[in-house]
Design a protein around this motif. Structure first.
Motif, PDB file in Angstrom:
ATOM      1  N   SER A 101      -1.760  23.097   6.997  1.00 14.70           N
ATOM      2  CA  SER A 101      -3.057  22.450   6.779  1.00 14.70           C
ATOM      3  C   SER A 101      -4.194  23.315   7.314  1.00 14.70           C
ATOM      4  O   SER A 101      -5.240  23.448   6.666  1.00 14.70           O
ATOM      5  N   TYR A 102      -4.009  23.926   8.485  1.00 16.89           N
ATOM      6  CA  TYR A 102      -5.065  24.776   9.037  1.00 16.89           C
ATOM      7  C   TYR A 102      -5.224  26.051   8.204  1.00 16.89           C
ATOM      8  O   TYR A 102      -6.338  26.558   8.034  1.00 16.89           O
ATOM      9  N   ALA A 103      -4.110  26.578   7.680  1.00 13.90           N
ATOM     10  CA  ALA A 103      -4.197  27.766   6.831  1.00 13.90           C
ATOM     11  C   ALA A 103      -5.003  27.467   5.563  1.00 13.90           C
ATOM     12  O   ALA A 103      -5.752  28.316   5.069  1.00 13.90           O
ATOM     13  N   LEU A 104      -4.872  26.249   5.033  1.00 18.09           N
ATOM     14  CA  LEU A 104      -5.646  25.877   3.845  1.00 18.09           C
ATOM     15  C   LEU A 104      -7.144  25.821   4.128  1.00 18.09           C
ATOM     16  O   LEU A 104      -7.962  25.903   3.206  1.00 18.09           O
ATOM     17  N   PHE A 105      -7.517  25.690   5.401  1.00 19.91           N
ATOM     18  CA  PHE A 105      -8.941  25.631   5.740  1.00 19.91           C
ATOM     19  C   PHE A 105      -9.625  26.981   5.554  1.00 19.91           C
ATOM     20  O   PHE A 105     -10.854  27.062   5.543  1.00 19.91           O
ATOM     21  N   PHE A 106      -8.848  28.058   5.393  1.00 18.71           N
ATOM     22  CA  PHE A 106      -9.445  29.356   5.073  1.00 18.71           C
ATOM     23  C   PHE A 106     -10.243  29.297   3.770  1.00 18.71           C
ATOM     24  O   PHE A 106     -11.114  30.126   3.526  1.00 18.71           O
ATOM     25  N   ARG A 107      -9.940  28.320   2.909  1.00 19.54           N
ATOM     26  CA  ARG A 107     -10.588  28.227   1.595  1.00 19.54           C
ATOM     27  C   ARG A 107     -11.975  27.606   1.677  1.00 19.54           C
ATOM     28  O   ARG A 107     -12.691  27.568   0.689  1.00 19.54           O
ATOM     29  N   ILE A 108     -12.368  27.100   2.867  1.00 21.58           N
ATOM     30  CA  ILE A 108     -13.662  26.454   2.990  1.00 21.58           C
ATOM     31  C   ILE A 108     -14.774  27.488   2.818  1.00 21.58           C
ATOM     32  O   ILE A 108     -14.631  28.648   3.190  1.00 21.58           O
ATOM     33  N   GLY A 109     -15.865  27.080   2.244  1.00 24.25           N
ATOM     34  CA  GLY A 109     -16.994  27.973   2.048  1.00 24.25           C
ATOM     35  C   GLY A 109     -18.060  27.287   1.231  1.00 24.25           C
ATOM     36  O   GLY A 109     -17.885  26.147   0.770  1.00 24.25           O
ATOM     37  N   PRO A 110     -19.203  27.932   1.042  1.00 27.50           N
ATOM     38  CA  PRO A 110     -20.286  27.322   0.263  1.00 27.50           C
ATOM     39  C   PRO A 110     -19.785  26.866  -1.104  1.00 27.50           C
ATOM     40  O   PRO A 110     -19.107  27.601  -1.815  1.00 27.50           O
ATOM     41  N   GLY A 111     -20.095  25.644  -1.455  1.00 31.48           N
ATOM     42  CA  GLY A 111     -19.707  25.099  -2.747  1.00 31.48           C
ATOM     43  C   GLY A 111     -18.323  24.481  -2.766  1.00 31.48           C
ATOM     44  O   GLY A 111     -17.887  23.966  -3.803  1.00 31.48           O
ATOM     45  N   ALA A 112     -17.599  24.488  -1.653  1.00 34.62           N
ATOM     46  CA  ALA A 112     -16.262  23.891  -1.620  1.00 34.62           C
ATOM     47  C   ALA A 112     -16.355  22.386  -1.853  1.00 34.62           C
ATOM     48  O   ALA A 112     -17.239  21.719  -1.318  1.00 34.62           O
ATOM     49  N   SER A 113     -15.429  21.851  -2.631  1.00 36.67           N
ATOM     50  CA  SER A 113     -15.454  20.428  -2.950  1.00 36.67           C
ATOM     51  C   SER A 113     -14.571  19.661  -1.977  1.00 36.67           C
ATOM     52  O   SER A 113     -13.649  20.212  -1.367  1.00 36.67           O
TER      53      SER A 113
END
Length: 453
Positions: A329-341
């Motif tokens: 779950s924490y590894a998936l947080f790498f995908r966060i960024g401007p425009g993330a849904s």
């Protein structure tokens, strides 16, 4: 009744964070003083858990529980009425001390009231559910009540405490006579509590003062000296606060290290996720709090069943699976960024985190008290909670330093988290994987210290 007390404690841990900006404006507090509204609670909580657990064992779990709940209620009212920041911080410190006595007493009341096996697993599962619902509910209720007054946020635990106190007076069985065991190892209590208080204090102030500053190094040195003196005292006394063979148990070491990593990772994740959702995605505080609701729902819905599964198939297996889910779950947080849904990025992180927490937390509680005599159940719960609180403080301090030293927002990988948040997320994943490695100590092997423990 015990779940209500745990719910109240968890609410108080989370709801005040949302109210901090309003408190700062109303009381005119600087940023340095403001952070002590949170840190003072952690200082009292982490510093007094060990003493609180032993007091429950020696003088009665019912007495310790009811006294702690009563203090919690009174100090909640006092904090809500505080006219200035100094008195508010003092109230939070006293409330943290009360929580340090409350948590091990409540946990040991469960573990001595339900026999080992599926029944205890189910009870601890519901207990974990109450904590998860309280933590997430505190975020949401804190956001709603802050719109009216931050003082309502601080008084929120008081009515729950009153209900738990009234129910406890009726439902909890009387404590057995104290007998000869009711003698506190005063030198051990003073050195252990003093060492833990200094350790938590050093960790909480290190990010602001500097890890290499003279003041920080002196505090760490004093904490180490006191804790070393504590071990020396315990080795030479007839009635130690903490029997040293208990600390040497393989299971004690495994559960302590694992919950250190598990709770440290979650505390740091909640911190950077809150910052990232507001600073990068520009969400409101209430919307940010709402993002954690799926985590709480999944955790709360599955924890009772996870406790029973851990009792049936082995706590160490549930812990390993849960730690893997948390790392993912924490590894998936790498995908966060401007425009993330929310649905594409945030929701999968929260759902997996809820699954992992539901699997790990009840199983760790089961593992920590398995095979421990009833006379030491409070001590076992206190050691588990102490490791948990120190883990939260240490990992949060490290992650805070990483975020502050990172590049400005937008400097990270394209489409991903800004560099500071990405580096902090990497630290969290590494910590959880280290906790997974520590969980191998929980496999069923002969305990070299079983007889002496």
């Amino acid at each position: 009744m015990l779940c209500a007390a745990h719910f109240m404690d968890a609410v108080d841990l989370s709801d005040v964070n949302v109210a901090l900006p309003a408190i700062q404006r109303d009381l005119g507090m600087g940023s340095g003083a403001l952070q002590w509204i949170v840190s003072a609670y952690a200082l009292g909580y982490g510093g007094f858990l060990l003493l609180g657990g032993r007091v429950a064992d020696l003088f009665g779990r019912r007495r310790a529980f009811l006294a702690a709940v009563a203090v919690f209620a009174v100090v909640s009212l006092f904090g809500a009425l505080a006219p200035n920041g100094g008195l508010l911080i003092a109230a939070r410190l006293v409330k943290g001390v009360a929580a340090g006595f409350l948590a091990p007493a409540a946990l040991s009341l469960i573990t001595t009231g339900w026999p080992e096996g599926p029944r205890r697993g189910r009870a601890l599962g519901w207990y974990a559910t109450a904590g998860a619902c309280g933590f997430v509910g505190g975020l949401v209720l804190g956001g709603v009540l802050t719109e009216l007054s931050w003082r309502l946020v601080l008084v929120l635990p008081a009515p729950i405490a009153v209900l738990a106190l009234l129910a406890g007076l009726r439902l909890l069985p009387a404590d057995p006579p104290a007998g000869e065991r009711a003698r506190v190892d005063v030198p051990g209590a003073l050195t252990a509590t003093g060492g833990l208080v200094l350790l938590v204090y050093a960790i909480t102030r290190a990010p602001e003062e500097g890890w290499g500053s003279a003041g920080t190094l002196v505090l760490f040195a004093a904490a180490v000296l006191l804790l070393a003196l504590f071990l020396r005292i315990e080795s030479g006394t007839r009635r130690p606060l903490v029997p040293l063979p208990f600390l040497a148990r393989r299971r004690t070491a495994g559960t302590s290290l694992t919950i250190f990593a598990m709770w440290g990772g979650y505390t740091a994740f909640a911190f950077i996720a809150t910052l990232c959702l507001q600073n990068v995605l520009h969400w409101s505080p209430l919307r940010t709090a709402g993002a954690f609701v799926p985590l709480g729902l999944v955790n709360g819905g599955l924890a009772p069943f996870a406790g029973r599964l851990a009792a049936r198939f082995g706590a160490h297996r549930m812990i390993a699976v849960g730690m893997l889910l948390l790392a993912l779950s924490y590894a998936l947080f790498f995908r966060i960024g401007p425009g993330a849904s929310f649905t594409g990025v945030v929701l999968p992180v929260m759902v997996l985190n809820g699954l992992g927490t539901a699997a790990v937390f009840p199983a760790l509680n089961l593992s920590a008290v398995a095979g421990v005599p009833d006379r030491d159940q409070g001590l076992a719960g206190a050691l588990l909670n102490t490791s948990m609180q120190i883990g939260g403080a240490v990992v949060l301090a490290v992650v805070t330093a990483v975020v502050e030293s990172g590049q400005p927002a937008g400097a990270g990988p394209a489409g991903g988290a800004p560099a500071g948040y990405a580096s902090a997320t990497a630290v969290i994943v590494a910590v959880v994987l280290a906790g997974l490695a520590a969980a191998t100590l929980l496999r069923h092997r002969p305990d070299l210290n079983r007889e002496t423990a």
